[in-house]
Design an enzyme around this catalytic site. Structure first.
Site, short mmCIF file in Angstrom:
data_model
loop_
_atom_site.label_atom_id
_atom_site.label_comp_id
_atom_site.label_asym_id
_atom_site.label_seq_id
_atom_site.Cartn_x
_atom_site.Cartn_y
_atom_site.Cartn_z
N PRO A 82 0.83 -1.21 0.00
CA PRO A 82 0.00 0.00 0.00
C PRO A 82 0.86 1.26 0.00
CG PRO A 82 -0.70 -1.54 1.70
CD PRO A 82 0.62 -2.03 1.20
N CYS A 83 0.32 2.31 -0.59
CA CYS A 83 1.03 3.60 -0.64
C CYS A 83 0.68 4.39 0.62
CB CYS A 83 0.62 4.38 -1.88
SG CYS A 83 1.55 5.90 -2.14
#
Length: 437
Positions: A82-83
């Site tokens: 995930p960012c």
């Protein structure tokens, strides 16, 4: 984690771990090159079930709770992480910048195992996320651990290799090469497909009869109405969104300037086509049966199509959008599944699988909603193959020319090089070159 056991490897195979694994896009790609998965991790229970069913591997581990020393030895670390913003982004304190994020868990695994290769995927926004600080911290952290990377992340979309989906994603590839971390890998992509080199019909099934994919009577009514609207007005290349509710707007000063410009264009369109539009809106009861978002229309096909029913249609919060049938927009976790105008139906689960390059024997979730979501969240397998194949093939040559020499790495490179030619599925690749600056 004590029950995790390293599987017996057959001669010529390499080992990989599959973090944030979802339904196994990375697994499919690495296995095509002869890789054996020795550990997988994801917190999504529905994905765990599909992963187990397809690969006979348990993936229901929360990576934040996994002791890195218990993870089996491996040659490639894969993961679509995930960012997340970093609390100390830009301060260049290395691995400590990432504490509290899932990327930190990748780093602690790499720090312990000194994994030979890394292959990570993220959203396109990673490049500009947090004003560029996110990428700076990722790059600095990996270099601190001894990884040689590309100067910037690789941005790639399936449509560039002939898969009709516009889905730009960031790919981060690196090799453990501590003495050369400041010598970036230079990756060039040539002779790639443009959007217009693609066609949605290359992956569509022509004889779908299942009514669950068909558009509803209401959807056919509103789409027919907007098709008649487009046919009847005096321009075909519209160039701005149509907002029916603003055709009769009296005071536009209350709106921001950008919106005033669109409203003005809608009012001018109405004035020029008043006779036709009045007949049209009476026919459809002034759109009183239309949902608010369906009273807006976006034609993004220029003059290339004669009818809405020739295009790809999305029912979006911003309105009904029509695009050329060369590529599909990115599949996104069950939101706005595209409608194929020609067939008056939505993409099927099988077609979504094709857009993500999953094989025909892949077993998706039994739940339609979950299957759409999981394919929408997945990485594209053929893009992974395309990028990884070129990276390994060329990095072997480049690594041999560096001053550092590791017997273990040389042996592993030979194994990877041999297995990718022996085991990888054939597919078209572009002329790609990797070399050091």
């Amino acid at each position: 984690m004590n029950h995790i056991q390293q599987e017996q490897l057959r001669k010529g195979e390499f080992r990989f771990i599959d973090l944030f694994c979802g339904i196994g896009g990375f697994h499919q790609a690495m296995e095509a090159f002869g890789g054996v998965c020795v550990f997988a991790s994801d917190i999504d229970v529905a994905c765990n079930k599909v992963y187990q069913q397809n690969y006979n591997i348990t993936s229901d581990y929360d990576i934040t709770s996994v002791d890195e020393t218990k993870i089996p030895k491996h040659d490639v670390l894969c993961g679509g992480f995930p960012c997340q913003a970093f609390s100390k982004a830009g301060k260049q304190t290395g691995i400590n910048d990432t504490r509290g994020t899932l990327f930190f868990d990748i780093l602690r695994i790499l720090q312990y195992h000194k994994t030979h290769y890394i292959f990570l995927e993220n959203v396109r926004n990673l490049v500009s996320h947090d004003n560029g600080n996110t990428w700076k911290v990722i790059q600095q952290s990996l270099k601190t651990l001894g990884y040689r990377l590309t100067e910037t992340p690789i941005v790639f979309s399936p449509h560039q290799i002939g898969i009709p989906q516009f889905r730009e994603r960031v790919y981060i590839l690196g090799v453990y090469d501590p003495l050369n971390v400041d010598n970036p890998i230079d990756l060039h992509f040539n002779d790639l497909f443009s959007k217009d080199n693609n066609s949605i019909y290359s992956i569509l099934d022509k004889n779908i009869k299942d009514p669950k994919y068909s558009i509803s009577t209401y959807e056919e009514m509103i789409l027919t109405a907007w098709d008649e609207f487009h046919q009847g007005i005096d321009i075909k290349t519209i160039g701005f969104p149509i907002w029916y509710d603003f055709f009769h707007c009296q005071d536009i000063s209350q709106y921001p300037q950008w919106k005033q410009e669109f409203i003005r264009k809608n009012m001018e369109l109405y004035t020029r086509n008043k006779k036709f539009i009045q007949q049209w809106e009476r026919k459809y009861s002034y759109l009183k049966d239309f949902a608010p978002t369906h009273r807006k229309f976006e034609w993004q096909c220029g003059d290339s199509l004669q009818s809405l029913w020739e295009g790809v249609i999305q029912l979006r919060p911003s309105g009904i959008r029509v695009k050329k049938p060369n590529i599909f927009p990115a599949l996104v976790a069950i939101v706005q599944i595209p409608i194929i105008g020609k067939y008056k139906r939505r993409l099927t689960i099988n077609e979504c699988a094709k857009l993500q390059s999953f094989p025909a024997d892949f077993i998706p979730s039994e739940t339609q909603q979950q299957a759409y979501k999981q394919f929408g969240n997945s990485v594209n397998i053929d893009v992974l193959k395309h990028v990884f194949r070129t990276f390994i093939e060329n990095e072997h040559i480049q690594f041999k020319s560096t001053t550092i020499h590791y017997n273990q790495l040389d042996n592993q490179l030979a194994i990877l090089r041999n297995t990718l030619f022996d085991n990888a599925t054939n597919y078209n690749t572009s002329d790609i070159k990797i070399s050091g600056h």
